[in-house]
Design a protein around this motif. Structure first.
Motif, short mmCIF file in Angstrom:
data_model
loop_
_atom_site.label_atom_id
_atom_site.label_comp_id
_atom_site.label_asym_id
_atom_site.label_seq_id
_atom_site.Cartn_x
_atom_site.Cartn_y
_atom_site.Cartn_z
N PRO A 238 0.82 -1.22 0.00
CA PRO A 238 0.00 0.00 0.00
C PRO A 238 0.85 1.26 0.00
O PRO A 238 2.03 1.24 0.33
N ARG A 239 0.22 2.38 -0.38
CA ARG A 239 0.90 3.68 -0.38
C ARG A 239 1.16 4.15 1.04
O ARG A 239 0.51 3.74 1.99
N THR A 240 2.11 5.08 1.16
CA THR A 240 2.45 5.69 2.44
C THR A 240 1.78 7.05 2.53
O THR A 240 1.68 7.76 1.53
N SER A 241 1.35 7.46 3.73
CA SER A 241 0.59 8.70 3.85
C SER A 241 0.64 9.24 5.27
O SER A 241 0.88 8.49 6.22
N PRO A 242 0.39 10.56 5.44
CA PRO A 242 0.34 11.13 6.79
C PRO A 242 -0.84 10.61 7.61
O PRO A 242 -0.70 10.33 8.80
N LEU A 243 -2.02 10.48 6.97
CA LEU A 243 -3.21 9.96 7.64
C LEU A 243 -3.57 8.63 6.99
O LEU A 243 -3.57 8.52 5.76
N THR A 244 -3.88 7.63 7.80
CA THR A 244 -4.13 6.30 7.26
C THR A 244 -5.50 5.80 7.68
O THR A 244 -6.12 6.32 8.62
N LEU A 245 -5.95 4.76 7.02
CA LEU A 245 -7.15 4.04 7.40
C LEU A 245 -7.13 2.66 6.75
O LEU A 245 -6.81 2.56 5.56
N ASN A 246 -7.45 1.63 7.53
CA ASN A 246 -7.53 0.27 6.99
C ASN A 246 -6.26 -0.13 6.26
O ASN A 246 -6.29 -0.78 5.22
N GLU A 247 -5.11 0.30 6.81
CA GLU A 247 -3.81 -0.01 6.23
C GLU A 247 -3.72 0.45 4.78
O GLU A 247 -3.03 -0.14 3.94
N ASN A 248 -4.42 1.55 4.50
CA ASN A 248 -4.39 2.23 3.19
C ASN A 248 -4.87 1.34 2.04
O ASN A 248 -4.38 1.44 0.92
N LEU A 249 -5.85 0.51 2.33
CA LEU A 249 -6.46 -0.33 1.31
C LEU A 249 -7.91 0.11 1.09
O LEU A 249 -8.61 0.44 2.05
N LEU A 250 -8.33 0.08 -0.17
CA LEU A 250 -9.70 0.43 -0.53
C LEU A 250 -10.56 -0.82 -0.60
O LEU A 250 -10.16 -1.83 -1.19
N GLN A 251 -11.73 -0.74 -0.03
CA GLN A 251 -12.73 -1.78 -0.15
C GLN A 251 -13.97 -1.17 -0.79
O GLN A 251 -14.51 -0.17 -0.30
N MET A 252 -14.43 -1.77 -1.88
CA MET A 252 -15.58 -1.23 -2.61
C MET A 252 -16.59 -2.34 -2.90
O MET A 252 -16.25 -3.52 -2.94
N ILE A 253 -17.82 -1.91 -3.14
CA ILE A 253 -18.92 -2.81 -3.48
C ILE A 253 -19.61 -2.27 -4.72
O ILE A 253 -19.89 -1.07 -4.80
N ALA A 254 -19.86 -3.15 -5.70
CA ALA A 254 -20.55 -2.76 -6.93
C ALA A 254 -22.00 -3.23 -6.87
O ALA A 254 -22.28 -4.37 -6.51
N LYS A 255 -22.91 -2.33 -7.23
CA LYS A 255 -24.34 -2.65 -7.30
C LYS A 255 -24.88 -2.24 -8.67
O LYS A 255 -24.38 -1.27 -9.26
N PRO A 256 -25.89 -2.94 -9.17
CA PRO A 256 -26.44 -2.55 -10.48
C PRO A 256 -27.15 -1.20 -10.41
O PRO A 256 -27.83 -0.90 -9.41
N GLY A 257 -26.95 -0.40 -11.45
CA GLY A 257 -27.72 0.83 -11.59
C GLY A 257 -28.91 0.57 -12.50
O GLY A 257 -29.36 -0.57 -12.65
N SER A 258 -29.40 1.61 -13.14
CA SER A 258 -30.45 1.39 -14.13
C SER A 258 -29.82 0.81 -15.39
O SER A 258 -28.63 1.02 -15.67
N PRO A 259 -30.58 0.01 -16.17
CA PRO A 259 -30.02 -0.64 -17.37
C PRO A 259 -29.31 0.35 -18.29
O PRO A 259 -29.83 1.42 -18.61
N GLY A 260 -28.08 0.00 -18.68
CA GLY A 260 -27.30 0.84 -19.58
C GLY A 260 -26.50 1.93 -18.91
O GLY A 260 -25.64 2.55 -19.54
N SER A 261 -26.75 2.17 -17.62
CA SER A 261 -26.02 3.20 -16.89
C SER A 261 -24.86 2.57 -16.12
O SER A 261 -24.79 1.35 -15.96
#
Length: 541
Positions: A238-261
């Motif tokens: 992970p990257r180094t930084s002055p302020l950290t969170l979760n050991e500087n790892l991103l956690q994301m969740i994908a959900k369906p939008g409207s069709p075609g979007s």
């Protein structure tokens, strides 16, 4: 009066006595158990320890020769016979790897075994020995990071803050739940606690900005040299930084939008407004991926079916950890009904912001002591902890955090330890850089110096113990070596290293360094030979 809270004993939040600043204080837990460095393992105990599992490695595209180390089965070993026996252990392996060996008696400083001892080697995670030693020397075993949340301006009777909220970080790597997992708190538990501190101060809205004060950091000097491109997408880099969170790892969740979007991409924990490149589409087969682009932006691509359930995406290193952490805190404020009407930004100019005082501090998170942080880094070879510790040393000591400034402090420290600085090249704190170089002799000089250092116990206790814990839990579990080897492992592609201390039954202690590069055989073959060398050291009388 602002509440002061601490996690204590990994069981909950308890009130603590006030001290400067008179504001809400959150303290990190000292969650690790006492080191087993002083444990005595009897013969009967050793036989009861179950056999550990060797680390599995991915097969190479080309067959690699398996070369096993062989040495005579001996009950005792003399100092005089040690060099020849060590040479016998590595003899077959030198066709498929390059070895550097140094063994020193820590009491007398006498070298016992030398083999390419002054040649330069890539140390891999043996580099963490230097980072840990430097932190204990420069900051001290009892040092704690302090991350302040404070405000400017006045709080009006209706709860409006006519000013800014400011976070002043020190590079603390413990802004997660790693050291408090037994308390079953979420990774953003500190920010959740801070929201309650803001509410307790009767702040109901913020007219100004949320600012991260990075004036004691060189944000252009937080990228180590020598990290290969292929690891930059991996969670262990992970990257180094002055302020950290979760050991500087991103956690994301994908959900369906409207069709075609585009799909809906949410952060976990929430970080509303944090920028990413969303190049997804709702509809079609499930095929979604996340990566860091060459210009270091988070990009999500692919498609998600219209009737899909939420899809957790693979963790990925955050492209701007300081901004992301602040965005998470702002999201928690908004969800608690405390809107921040101004911008979210980072301030780098010295003197541009007010300093924290007893009258304006809302909360302060106090980390566990440095001894515990170093112990976590060493025993579990945590790269995030190593990099954060390294750059934060110069932020605390020089008011200018970054690799270049810490490197100057490290060179001064190593000279005091009597190390030949010309035999070292340091480009990071964790050992992921392939530009790091060190000799076995220099590693042993560091180990001997730390054996005599005021923080000798904390340094020794931070190392993994053969057969018992950390990265050595599954190694050296026989009667001879169990609990008698305290060392740091190191592994990156074609590099397998082990350095530390070995104790004999009579109480004699040796510092050793086995640095192995250009490995063209199974890493397990190298580890087995290193373990056999440690066994020889433990048998010396």
């Amino acid at each position: 009066m602002f509440q002061k809270l601490t996690v204590f004993g990994l069981v909950g939040l308890l009130t603590i006595l006030p001290h400067f600043p008179a504001a809400g204080e959150t303290r990190g837990a000292s969650g690790s158990k006492k080191s087993s460095a002083t444990q005595k393992a009897s013969s009967s105990q050793a036989k009861k320890v179950r056999r550990g599992q060797s680390t599995k490695t991915k097969p190479s595209s080309t067959p690699k020769q398996q070369t096993q180390a062989r040495a005579p089965e001996l009950t005792t070993v003399s100092v005089e016979s040690l060099p020849a026996l060590a040479a016998q252990v590595i003899q077959g392996l030198e066709r498929v790897s390059t070895w550097g060996i140094m063994v020193v008696d820590v009491t007398s400083g006498q070298p016992l075994v030398e083999h390419r001892a002054h040649d330069s080697f890539i140390p891999a995670s043996n580099r963490k020995l230097f980072t840990g030693a430097l932190a204990l020397d420069q900051l001290g075993a009892d040092f704690t990071y302090r991350t302040y949340l404070y405000h400017t301006g006045q709080i009006e009777p209706d709860g409006t803050l006519r000013g800014n909220l400011i976070i002043r970080p020190q590079g603390d790597p413990t802004f997660s739940n790693r050291l408090v997992r037994e308390a079953q708190v979420p990774t953003d538990w500190i920010f959740r606690d801070w929201v309650e501190k803001v509410r307790a101060a009767n702040i109901r809205s913020v007219a100004g900005e949320l600012i991260v004060d990075c004036s004691e950091w060189d944000l252009n000097d937080l990228r180590p040299k020598g990290w290969s491109q292929r690891i930059l997408q991996d969670t262990y880099a992970p990257r180094t930084s002055p302020l950290t969170l979760n050991e500087n790892l991103l956690q994301m969740i994908a959900k369906p939008g409207s069709p075609g979007s585009p799909a809906i991409i949410e952060f976990a924990p929430p970080a509303e407004g944090y920028p990413i490149l969303n190049r997804t589409v709702t509809g079609g087969k499930r095929s979604i991926s996340v990566r860091l682009t060459p210009d270091e932006r988070v990009e999500v691509t692919g498609s998600i079916p219209t009737d899909s359930k939420p899809i957790p995406l693979p963790e990925i290193p955050c492209d701007n950890p300081t901004l992301y952490a602040a965005a998470v805190f702002r999201s928690h404020l908004h969800r608690a009904g405390i809107p921040v009407n101004g911008n979210l930004r980072v301030e780098t100019r010295k003197g541009a912001l007010e300093r924290p005082t007893t009258s304006n501090v809302l909360a302060v998170y106090i980390s566990p002591p440095m001894a515990e942080i170093v112990r976590t880094m060493m025993k579990h070879s945590n790269n995030h902890f190593a990099e954060q510790i390294y750059v934060s040393i110069s932020a605390v000591k020089r008011g200018r955090g970054g690799y270049s400034q810490t490197r100057v402090l490290e060179q001064d420290f190593l000279r005091r330890c009597g190390l030949p600085v010309s035999e070292l090249r340091a480009e990071d704190g964790s050992g992921l850089s392939r530009l790091n170089n060190v000799s076995p002799a220099s590693v042993c000089s560091l180990l001997v110096a730390m054996h005599r250092h005021p923080a000798a116990k904390e340094f020794f206790d931070s190392l993994a113990v053969g057969g018992l814990d950390g990265t050595l839990r599954g190694r050296m579990r026989n009667e001879t070596t169990l609990a008698r080897v305290h060392a740091k492992t190191g592994y990156i592609a074609n590099v397998v290293c082990l350095s530390g201390y070995a104790d004999t039954k009579s109480g004699r202690r040796f510092a050793f360094s086995f640095l192995v590069n250009n490995v063209k055989t199974s890493p397990d073959s190298i580890k087995n030979a290193q373990d056999r060398l440690c066994e020889l050291l433990c048998r010396v009388e």
